[in-house]
Design a protein around this motif. Sequence first.
Motif, PDB file in Angstrom:
ATOM      1  N   ASP A   1      34.656  23.274  35.817  1.00 45.68           N
ATOM      2  CA  ASP A   1      35.963  22.619  35.881  1.00 45.68           C
ATOM      3  C   ASP A   1      37.081  23.592  35.552  1.00 45.68           C
ATOM      4  OD1 ASP A   1      35.012  20.139  36.633  1.00 45.68           O
ATOM      5  OD2 ASP A   1      34.747  19.447  34.574  1.00 45.68           O
ATOM      6  N   THR A   2      36.730  24.823  35.199  1.00 49.37           N
ATOM      7  CA  THR A   2      37.732  25.850  34.933  1.00 49.37           C
ATOM      8  C   THR A   2      38.355  26.300  36.248  1.00 49.37           C
ATOM      9  OG1 THR A   2      36.539  26.640  32.980  1.00 49.37           O
ATOM     10  CG2 THR A   2      38.081  28.180  33.995  1.00 49.37           C
ATOM     11  N   PRO A   3      39.666  26.490  36.305  1.00 45.29           N
ATOM     12  CA  PRO A   3      40.273  27.011  37.535  1.00 45.29           C
ATOM     13  C   PRO A   3      39.641  28.335  37.950  1.00 45.29           C
ATOM     14  CG  PRO A   3      41.973  26.204  36.053  1.00 45.29           C
ATOM     15  CD  PRO A   3      40.683  26.179  35.282  1.00 45.29           C
ATOM     16  N   VAL A   4      39.429  28.505  39.256  1.00 43.61           N
ATOM     17  CA  VAL A   4      38.808  29.705  39.800  1.00 43.61           C
ATOM     18  C   VAL A   4      39.765  30.332  40.813  1.00 43.61           C
ATOM     19  CG1 VAL A   4      36.848  30.665  41.083  1.00 43.61           C
ATOM     20  CG2 VAL A   4      36.497  28.736  39.509  1.00 43.61           C
ATOM     21  N   VAL A   5      39.971  31.643  40.701  1.00 48.70           N
ATOM     22  CA  VAL A   5      40.815  32.362  41.654  1.00 48.70           C
ATOM     23  C   VAL A   5      39.944  33.304  42.466  1.00 48.70           C
ATOM     24  CG1 VAL A   5      42.688  34.042  41.965  1.00 48.70           C
ATOM     25  CG2 VAL A   5      42.899  32.226  40.254  1.00 48.70           C
ATOM     26  N   MET A   6      40.086  33.232  43.792  1.00 42.92           N
ATOM     27  CA  MET A   6      39.404  34.138  44.693  1.00 42.92           C
ATOM     28  C   MET A   6      40.371  35.253  45.091  1.00 42.92           C
ATOM     29  SD  MET A   6      36.363  32.894  44.965  1.00 42.92           S
ATOM     30  CE  MET A   6      35.843  34.015  46.257  1.00 42.92           C
ATOM     31  N   VAL A   7      39.912  36.507  44.981  1.00 42.97           N
ATOM     32  CA  VAL A   7      40.746  37.684  45.245  1.00 42.97           C
ATOM     33  C   VAL A   7      40.028  38.573  46.253  1.00 42.97           C
ATOM     34  CG1 VAL A   7      41.816  39.736  44.231  1.00 42.97           C
ATOM     35  CG2 VAL A   7      41.707  37.610  42.918  1.00 42.97           C
ATOM     36  N   ARG A   8      40.789  39.108  47.224  1.00 40.84           N
ATOM     37  CA  ARG A   8      40.225  40.059  48.181  1.00 40.84           C
ATOM     38  C   ARG A   8      40.727  41.464  47.867  1.00 40.84           C
ATOM     39  NH1 ARG A   8      43.546  37.884  52.790  1.00 40.84           N
ATOM     40  NH2 ARG A   8      44.926  38.284  51.040  1.00 40.84           N
ATOM     41  N   VAL A   9      40.127  42.467  48.452  1.00 37.22           N
ATOM     42  CA  VAL A   9      40.606  43.832  48.286  1.00 37.22           C
ATOM     43  C   VAL A   9      42.056  43.936  48.752  1.00 37.22           C
ATOM     44  CG1 VAL A   9      40.305  46.228  49.010  1.00 37.22           C
ATOM     45  CG2 VAL A   9      38.292  44.832  48.482  1.00 37.22           C
ATOM     46  N   ALA A  10      42.405  43.190  49.799  1.00 33.76           N
ATOM     47  CA  ALA A  10      43.776  43.230  50.323  1.00 33.76           C
ATOM     48  C   ALA A  10      44.793  42.714  49.324  1.00 33.76           C
ATOM     49  CB  ALA A  10      43.860  42.406  51.607  1.00 33.76           C
ATOM     50  N   ASP A  11      44.360  41.950  48.317  1.00 28.28           N
ATOM     51  CA  ASP A  11      45.278  41.412  47.317  1.00 28.28           C
ATOM     52  C   ASP A  11      45.482  42.355  46.144  1.00 28.28           C
ATOM     53  OD1 ASP A  11      45.407  38.928  48.698  1.00 28.28           O
ATOM     54  OD2 ASP A  11      43.492  38.362  47.799  1.00 28.28           O
ATOM     55  N   ASP A  12      44.908  43.569  46.230  1.00 28.33           N
ATOM     56  CA  ASP A  12      44.852  44.456  45.074  1.00 28.33           C
ATOM     57  C   ASP A  12      46.032  45.417  44.997  1.00 28.33           C
ATOM     58  OD1 ASP A  12      43.693  45.495  42.746  1.00 28.33           O
ATOM     59  OD2 ASP A  12      42.766  47.129  43.866  1.00 28.33           O
ATOM     60  N   ALA A  13      47.004  45.307  45.894  1.00 22.80           N
ATOM     61  CA  ALA A  13      48.141  46.227  45.861  1.00 22.80           C
ATOM     62  C   ALA A  13      48.960  46.016  44.604  1.00 22.80           C
ATOM     63  CB  ALA A  13      49.018  46.017  47.093  1.00 22.80           C
ATOM     64  N   GLU A  14      49.344  47.107  43.960  1.00 19.31           N
ATOM     65  CA  GLU A  14      50.227  47.018  42.811  1.00 19.31           C
ATOM     66  C   GLU A  14      51.615  46.625  43.286  1.00 19.31           C
ATOM     67  OE1 GLU A  14      49.428  47.170  39.827  1.00 19.31           O
ATOM     68  OE2 GLU A  14      47.576  48.299  39.632  1.00 19.31           O
ATOM     69  N   GLY A  15      52.372  46.004  42.447  1.00 22.10           N
ATOM     70  CA  GLY A  15      53.738  45.664  42.812  1.00 22.10           C
ATOM     71  C   GLY A  15      54.032  44.210  42.546  1.00 22.10           C
ATOM     72  N   PRO A  16      55.197  43.741  42.947  1.00 23.86           N
ATOM     73  CA  PRO A  16      55.619  42.406  42.578  1.00 23.86           C
ATOM     74  C   PRO A  16      54.736  41.305  43.127  1.00 23.86           C
ATOM     75  CG  PRO A  16      57.117  43.359  44.215  1.00 23.86           C
ATOM     76  CD  PRO A  16      56.215  44.451  43.737  1.00 23.86           C
ATOM     77  N   ARG A  17      54.175  41.496  44.331  1.00 27.07           N
ATOM     78  CA  ARG A  17      53.363  40.423  44.887  1.00 27.07           C
ATOM     79  C   ARG A  17      52.091  40.208  44.093  1.00 27.07           C
ATOM     80  NH1 ARG A  17      50.675  39.809  50.925  1.00 27.07           N
ATOM     81  NH2 ARG A  17      49.514  37.949  50.408  1.00 27.07           N
ATOM     82  N   SER A  18      51.576  41.265  43.465  1.00 29.64           N
ATOM     83  CA  SER A  18      50.301  41.147  42.779  1.00 29.64           C
ATOM     84  C   SER A  18      50.413  40.430  41.450  1.00 29.64           C
ATOM     85  CB  SER A  18      49.704  42.535  42.550  1.00 29.64           C
ATOM     86  OG  SER A  18      50.564  43.280  41.717  1.00 29.64           O
ATOM     87  N   ALA A  19      51.597  40.378  40.856  1.00 29.64           N
ATOM     88  CA  ALA A  19      51.697  39.777  39.541  1.00 29.64           C
ATOM     89  C   ALA A  19      52.864  38.814  39.423  1.00 29.64           C
ATOM     90  CB  ALA A  19      51.823  40.881  38.471  1.00 29.64           C
ATOM     91  N   SER A  20      54.040  39.193  39.871  1.00 29.15           N
ATOM     92  CA  SER A  20      55.194  38.336  39.702  1.00 29.15           C
ATOM     93  C   SER A  20      56.151  38.553  40.860  1.00 29.15           C
ATOM     94  CB  SER A  20      55.890  38.647  38.365  1.00 29.15           C
ATOM     95  OG  SER A  20      56.345  39.987  38.350  1.00 29.15           O
ATOM     96  N   GLY A  21      57.133  37.668  40.968  1.00 27.00           N
ATOM     97  CA  GLY A  21      58.158  37.847  41.981  1.00 27.00           C
ATOM     98  C   GLY A  21      57.961  36.964  43.188  1.00 27.00           C
ATOM     99  N   SER A  22      56.805  37.016  43.845  1.00 29.02           N
ATOM    100  CA  SER A  22      56.553  36.173  45.015  1.00 29.02           C
ATOM    101  C   SER A  22      56.256  34.747  44.569  1.00 29.02           C
ATOM    102  CB  SER A  22      55.379  36.726  45.818  1.00 29.02           C
ATOM    103  OG  SER A  22      55.667  38.018  46.289  1.00 29.02           O
ATOM    104  N   GLU A  23      56.586  33.790  45.414  1.00 28.04           N
ATOM    105  CA  GLU A  23      56.451  32.396  45.017  1.00 28.04           C
ATOM    106  C   GLU A  23      54.992  31.973  44.897  1.00 28.04           C
ATOM    107  OE1 GLU A  23      58.366  29.963  47.930  1.00 28.04           O
ATOM    108  OE2 GLU A  23      56.850  30.324  49.462  1.00 28.04           O
ATOM    109  N   VAL A  24      54.782  30.956  44.072  1.00 25.06           N
ATOM    110  CA  VAL A  24      53.496  30.276  43.973  1.00 25.06           C
ATOM    111  C   VAL A  24      53.562  29.061  44.893  1.00 25.06           C
ATOM    112  CG1 VAL A  24      51.969  28.937  42.475  1.00 25.06           C
ATOM    113  CG2 VAL A  24      53.005  31.054  41.625  1.00 25.06           C
ATOM    114  N   VAL A  25      52.556  28.907  45.741  1.00 22.69           N
ATOM    115  CA  VAL A  25      52.480  27.775  46.666  1.00 22.69           C
ATOM    116  C   VAL A  25      51.399  26.831  46.169  1.00 22.69           C
ATOM    117  CG1 VAL A  25      51.934  27.062  49.020  1.00 22.69           C
ATOM    118  CG2 VAL A  25      53.267  29.151  48.629  1.00 22.69           C
ATOM    119  N   VAL A  26      51.702  25.543  46.094  1.00 24.25           N
ATOM    120  CA  VAL A  26      50.716  24.571  45.627  1.00 24.25           C
ATOM    121  C   VAL A  26      50.616  23.412  46.609  1.00 24.25           C
ATOM    122  CG1 VAL A  26      52.451  23.396  44.185  1.00 24.25           C
ATOM    123  CG2 VAL A  26      50.011  23.069  43.709  1.00 24.25           C
ATOM    124  N   GLY A  27      49.389  23.023  46.905  1.00 17.51           N
ATOM    125  CA  GLY A  27      49.154  21.858  47.734  1.00 17.51           C
ATOM    126  C   GLY A  27      49.089  20.612  46.869  1.00 17.51           C
TER     127      GLY A  27
END
Length: 295
Positions: free
Chosen positions: A135-161
């Motif tokens: 029941d713990t939240p799980v995040v799936m990450v790809r190699v393509a998501d590994d770039a350093e910078g604002p998108r990887s940690a902060s700045g870009s929006e969070v989208v929720v369904g």
Amino acid sequence: MGEVAVMKHHVTVGVDGSPESRAAARWAAREAVLRHVPLRLVHAVDWPLDPVFPGLGRQDVDRWADRALTEAAEELRQRHPQLEITTRCLAARPAAALAAEAADAGLLVLGSRGLGGLVGFLVGSVAVSALVATDTPVVMVRVADDAEGPRSASGSEVVVGVDIHESCDRVLAFAFEEAAGRGCALRAVHGWKMPLAYTYVPFFDPDDEKDIGRSVTRMVDDMLLPWRHKFPDVEVRHSVFMGSAGDHLVRASQGAGLVVVGRHSRRSPLGTHLGSVAHAVLHHAAAPVAVVAHA
């Protein structure tokens, strides 16, 4: 009486030495820094049913596992000197071990191979089994998501369904906390469909569609209102569409820092399922995906 120690929720990440797990570990470390919590690296050795390499003995496998954990931990300590990092090597089936380790964690992070370059995930059986077993939240990450910078940690929006037919408190709590921690906007997405009865109406009135759309939008607004009050600093946008929620979330994932979706907790005779929306987003999103079990 002495003070009762309260354990901070840590972030747990599965590590197996692959590029996908290294990307997940780097993402998880950045997330742990944002949350101000420790990071735990976990590797499960499934012995003797599934040795890592054919022909290797138990000691060879154990040494390989220890090296994978040590190398990952050393790299992350260099990147984040103040981050508390621990490692665990377990003799167990990986999915069961990861689900058990997630029990006292605030988040479980897993790596995945990307499909089609930058888009989509190849979600293996271990990841799916671990995901639906906790029941713990799980995040799936790809190699393509590994770039350093604002998108990887902060700045870009969070989208929720959001789903007006489900209790989304856990999903929205996670999404708003992520947006607040990242200092970014949150976009709520809801897809709706015309009632089945309209399929049999010979003369469809377009005004009915508009009325239903307005009603659904008000319901989404009502669902978001208490969270707007709780997180006044989070800029909230919402998009309500007639059509597939999965398709709209996949489109919204372009440029997002994180996509958050819910999954059903109830079980069927064939086991626990992710649900069609979570399944579509996991396999086609262009950003890391957090899957949160509905209450």
